[in-house]
Design an enzyme around this catalytic site. Structure first.
Site, PDB file in Angstrom:
ATOM      1  N   SER A 249      -3.421  10.695   0.350  1.00 27.03           N
ATOM      2  CA  SER A 249      -4.301   9.395   0.678  1.00 27.03           C
ATOM      3  C   SER A 249      -5.903   9.555   0.283  1.00 27.03           C
ATOM      4  CB  SER A 249      -4.044   8.940   1.997  1.00 27.03           C
ATOM      5  OG  SER A 249      -4.378   9.844   3.011  1.00 27.03           O
TER       6      SER A 249
ATOM      7  N   HIS B  84       1.275   7.162  -3.921  1.00 26.61           N
ATOM      8  CA  HIS B  84       0.787   7.052  -2.752  1.00 26.61           C
ATOM      9  C   HIS B  84       1.801   5.997  -1.900  1.00 26.61           C
ATOM     10  CE1 HIS B  84      -2.685   5.435   0.022  1.00 26.61           C
ATOM     11  NE2 HIS B  84      -2.021   6.520   0.499  1.00 26.61           N
TER      12      HIS B  84
ATOM     13  N   ASN C 268      -7.623   1.531  -0.035  1.00 27.89           N
ATOM     14  CA  ASN C 268      -8.530   2.079   0.795  1.00 27.89           C
ATOM     15  C   ASN C 268      -9.923   1.989   0.426  1.00 27.89           C
ATOM     16  OD1 ASN C 268      -6.800   2.838   2.652  1.00 27.89           O
ATOM     17  ND2 ASN C 268      -6.229   4.814   1.976  1.00 27.89           N
TER      18      ASN C 268
ATOM     19  N   GLU D  69       0.745   3.082  -4.544  1.00 27.43           N
ATOM     20  CA  GLU D  69       0.008   3.239  -5.708  1.00 27.43           C
ATOM     21  C   GLU D  69       0.512   4.789  -6.617  1.00 27.43           C
ATOM     22  OE1 GLU D  69      -4.014   1.517  -3.663  1.00 27.43           O
ATOM     23  OE2 GLU D  69      -3.551   3.580  -3.023  1.00 27.43           O
TER      24      GLU D  69
END
Ligand SMILES: NC(=O)c1ccc[n+]([C@@H]2O[C@H](COP(=O)([O-])OP(=O)(O)OC[C@H]3O[C@@H](n4cnc5c(N)ncnc54)[C@H](O)[C@@H]3O)[C@@H](O)[C@H]2O)c1
Length: 408
Positions: A132, A153, A207, A165
């Site tokens: 991540s 991801h 993120n 992702e």
């Protein structure tokens, strides 16, 4: 599938007949194994901790029984799916597979060692990491064929979250690398997920772009401009499912701080991502959120917040469209989200469409940042940021040059 030292340029289709190996069978690995097994793959489970892979398989057996009880699975399907999950003693004990998904500890040295070993033992496999926060190019560095390694991801919990992702870096820019990315993207789609593409940029899409949702709220509450519960109410009224204060209490203030700090460090301490003293103080005081019984809010034994009294009038007044951006939690947060998304796309890291998809599926935002940008007007967002930049100099609020180039 041919992808070996003799001919590294050919990759055959990843399909349901492809055997998959999942390395690391904790929260993420076991969920990914579930998704793959439910899509028809034989999935080999490996974990470094003795008994962990078997324990993950047992837990998935219980999950399948629950799905049968809910009528989502027949018991024959449950048995078949469980039979597809096979425990392997170690990486060395794996049979040849077509795809390896690594979900082990988030540690560069661990992942590099694993993939160095896997590259030798699995000459025909696509290698994927569920990291991540680590740069996939750094993980691939040192492999003989780094273009075999991509990021996949998944989001937590993988069985329920649709977004994946698909992460690539300069090391994937070969014919074989592009072919592998295309095939992995198709595979993820066949698993019922929604893939988005992103370069291996700090935080990837979700993120990275989500940082200001937390950071702006913490700055406003931290300087006393608004009470936490009132801020959460304003954000819920704007369409967010949860406010940033209650959401970080749910995620864990420590977990959220670690993600923010990682993005800040990896961007050379860009002031845009600097963690707040507000959150650092919470973590230092052990106020981690629901899991510690106390975070921004205090929680009773049932996880109900005790001191979350919102002032609805104040929430509405501060977040009204005509209210000044500096004290408007909604306008301020949206301006920063749009800015972040526009910059990411301007750097060529993802497409605007993928960013909007990722933010809606990965964080449950009611709209993507580009849809918001269209609605607010990109020039208005640039003006709001210029106002914020004057109020709080230092670079955090610098508008992306690309904002002025976007036309509604
Ligand atoms: N938890 C999340 O929300 C989340 C979301 C997306 C991605 N990730 C990433 O997924 C990966 C796994 O996270 P998690 O939350 O499932 O962690 P976890 O701690 O629940 O599970 C990790 C598992 O990997 C095993 N392991 C550690 N080193 C190993 C090795 N060398 N070989 C084989 N197994 C090994 C551990 O024994 C453990 O069972 C991490 O890279 C993390 O950053 C986590």
């Amino acid at each position: 599938m041919v992808l070996n030292d003799d001919d590294p340029s050919l990759a055959a289709a990843l399909d349901p007949a492809t055997a998959v190996a999942v390395i690391g069978t904790g929260a993420m690995g076991s969920g990914i194994a579930q998704v793959a097994a439910q899509s028809g793959h034989t999935v080999h489970l490996v974990d470094a901790a003795p008994g962990a892979a078997q324990a993950a398989r047992d837990r998935l057996g219980t999950t399948f029984e629950r799905l049968v009880a809910k009528g989502k699975f027949t018991s024959a399907e449950a048995t078949k799916t469980l039979d597809r999950l096979v425990v392997a003693e170690s990486v060395a004990a794996l049979p040849p597979v077509g795809l390896v998904i690594e979900a082990a500890r988030e540690d560069l040295a661990t992942k590099r060692e694993l993939f160095g070993d896997l590259e030798q033992r699995q000459p025909a496999a696509v290698l994927a990491t569920n990291t991540s926060s680590l740069d996939t190019s750094a993980i691939a560095d040192g492999l003989r064929h780094p273009d075999r390694l991509i990021g996949l991801h998944f989001f937590n919990p993988p069985a329920l979250m649709r977004l994946v992702e698909v992460i690539h870096g300069p090391h994937n820019a070969t014919d074989a690398g592009r072919e592998i990315l295309d095939q992995a993207t198709d595979l993820v789609r066949r698993w019922g997920k929604t893939p988005v593409r992103c370069t291996s940029t700090p935080g990837f899409i979700v993120n990275r772009v989500a940082r200001p949702f937390y950071g702006e709220a913490q700055r406003m509450v931290g300087d006393g401009s608004i009470e936490p519960a009132t801020l959460d109410l304003a954000m819920r009224d704007a369409g967010f499912r949860m406010g940033p204060m209650e959401l970080t209490d749910l995620i864990g203030q420590d977990v959220n701080l670690a993600v923010g700090t990682s993005v800040w460090e990896q961007t050379g301490r860009d002031p845009r991502y600097e963690p707040t003293d507000f959150q650092r103080d919470l973590v230092a005081a052990g106020r981690l959120g629901r899991k510690s019984g106390n975070g921004v809010f205090a929680y009773d034994a049932n996880g109900i917040a005790q001191n979350a009294h919102a002032d609805a009038t104040r929430a509405a007044t501060l977040s009204a469209a005509e209210s000044p951006v500096v004290t408007n939690p909604v306008a301020r947060t949206l301006a920063m989200l749009v800015n972040e998304a526009v910059d990411l796309v301007a750097r060529g890291e993802a497409t605007a469409e993928d960013v909007d998809t990722a933010m809606q599926l990965g964080t449950n935002y009611p709209k993507g940042p580009f849809a918001w940008g269209q609605e607010i007007g990109f020039d208005t967002v640039a003006d709001q940021l210029a106002t914020l930049d004057r109020a709080f100099p230092g670079g955090r609020y610098r508008p992306s040059p690309a904002l002025r180039q976007r036309r509604p």
